[in-house]
Design a protein around this motif. Structure first.
Motif, short mmCIF file in Angstrom:
data_model
loop_
_atom_site.label_atom_id
_atom_site.label_comp_id
_atom_site.label_asym_id
_atom_site.label_seq_id
_atom_site.Cartn_x
_atom_site.Cartn_y
_atom_site.Cartn_z
N ILE A 17 0.86 -1.18 0.00
CA ILE A 17 0.00 0.00 0.00
C ILE A 17 0.90 1.23 0.00
N ASN A 18 0.68 2.12 -0.95
CA ASN A 18 1.47 3.36 -1.05
C ASN A 18 0.96 4.38 -0.04
N ALA A 19 1.78 4.67 0.98
CA ALA A 19 1.40 5.63 2.01
C ALA A 19 2.08 6.98 1.78
N LEU A 20 2.46 7.27 0.58
CA LEU A 20 3.05 8.53 0.06
C LEU A 20 4.41 8.25 -0.56
N THR A 21 4.51 8.72 -1.80
CA THR A 21 5.81 8.81 -2.47
C THR A 21 5.95 10.25 -2.96
N ASP A 22 7.10 10.55 -3.57
CA ASP A 22 7.26 11.89 -4.16
C ASP A 22 6.23 12.14 -5.26
N LEU A 23 5.72 11.05 -5.86
CA LEU A 23 4.81 11.20 -7.01
C LEU A 23 3.33 11.18 -6.63
N PHE A 24 2.98 10.35 -5.67
CA PHE A 24 1.55 10.14 -5.36
C PHE A 24 1.30 10.04 -3.84
N HIS A 25 0.04 10.33 -3.46
CA HIS A 25 -0.42 10.08 -2.08
C HIS A 25 -1.86 9.55 -2.17
N PRO A 26 -2.01 8.33 -2.71
CA PRO A 26 -3.36 7.85 -3.04
C PRO A 26 -4.29 7.67 -1.84
#
Ligand code: CP
Ligand code: NVA
Length: 325
Positions: free
Chosen positions: A141-150
């Motif tokens: 689960i993406n909990a924030l990257t430089d590109l996205f914060h879904p």
């Protein structure tokens, strides 16, 4: 990217054919119906939390939180969500893992997947979560990257739907940096079909590839402007975020000078609809991207957004972990 669907109770979720598990790396991994399945379930879980209903569907399950950047809301709301569903949490900061000593991501992914039922990851490059996803047999689960914060944008959309109704009927503005939040709002606009006007200073645009792809798919206009007053004219929702994101602290002074005309203050609010709602994912820098009176004012929903992170994270964990059987 995603093809085969599997039912989780009344929820339908999709497995991505490129991966060995069902990840949440970007909103573009999901169609409109799937994005709404998170929101509907989160609204139900919120009502049930208010009624004191206790949940145990993740009894015996464990998630690993791997956070290479600081966090208050995302970390605590994921932890609280997991405990609220009966599960357990292991938190690892950037310093705690062998990633700090260059252990390959593909090894980290396969090892962690032997211990936990999902990995929630906050990091710098989007390619990090994608590489973990390629090798992990449990959801990433993406909990924030430089590109996205879904996950953040899902809780923001949940908040908008609570306060203003169906987002597809609304006009939304983004004012400030074309950052990870802006990129994710652009994805949401194209998938959910709402109008989005962005005002960003020259040199601080959102990712051009994401914008171009979103405009191509969108059913309502997604427009990049320079003038914040034009962007907020007649909108139902004004969205803002810090001017210097995590990892850009060294640019703080030059950004404060460039972004000054993009402050969300009383004067800017006057150009929007009288009933306009202000969103801020927090943490806020009062006196920079937003004034104290607007952040504390009745039109601002920042603290509801913060609460909704916990409900949406419950929905995300439940859907993704239970989909694995
Ligand atoms: N909004 C948000 O992601 O906050 P944290 O950085 O505190 O997690
Ligand atoms: N754009 C901000 C969001 C923080 C929740 C950052 O990446 O620091």
């Amino acid at each position: 990217m995603c093809s085969s669907a599997k039912s989780v109770g009344s929820l339908v979720h999709v497995f991505c054919v490129n991966y060995m598990s069902n990840h949440l790396l970007s909103l573009w991994d999901f169609d409109k119906q799937q994005l709404y399945s998170y929101i509907r379930r989160a609204l139900q879980l919120k009502r049930e939390a208010r009624e004191g209903i206790r949940h145990h569907q993740l009894d015996g399950k464990v998630i690993g939180l791997i956070f290479e950047k600081p966090s208050t809301r995302t970390r605590v709301s994921f932890e609280s969500a997991m405990y609220g569903l009966g599960g357990q949490v292991i938190y690892l900061s950037g310093r705690d893992t062998q990633l700090a000593r260059n252990e390959p991501l593909k090894d980290m992914a396969r090892v962690m997947a032997r211990y936990v039922n999902a990995m929630v990851v906050r990091t710098f490059g989007q390619e990090v979560v994608e590489e973990l996803g390629r090798y992990s047999t449990v959801p990433v689960i993406n909990a924030l990257t430089d590109l996205f914060h879904p996950c953040q944008v899902l809780s923001d959309i949940m908040t908008v739907e609570e306060v203003k109704g169906e987002i597809g009927k609304l006009k939304i503005a983004w004012v400030g940096d074309g950052n990870n939040m802006a990129n994710t709002w652009i994805q949401a606009a194209s998938r959910l079909g709402f109008e989005l006007k962005l005002a960003c200073p020259q040199g601080y645009d959102p990712d051009p590839g994401i914008l171009a792809a979103a405009v191509k798919e969108a059913v309502k206009p997604i427009t990049l402007l320079r003038d914040p007053v034009e962007a907020v004219r007649d909108v139902d929702v004004i969205n803002c975020d810090v001017w210097a994101s995590m990892g850009q602290e060294h640019e703080q002074n030059e950004r404060v000078a460039v972004f000054q005309p993009y402050q969300v203050n009383r004067e800017l609010l006057a150009a929007a609809k009288l009933s306009a709602t202000v969103l801020h994912c927090l943490p806020a820098h009062r006196g920079e991207e937003i004034t104290d009176d607007v952040l504390e004012g009745a039109q601002c929903c920042a603290f509801d957004q913060a609460e909704n992170k916990m409900h949406i994270h419950k929905a995300i964990l439940e859907i993704h972990i239970l989909a694995e059987g």
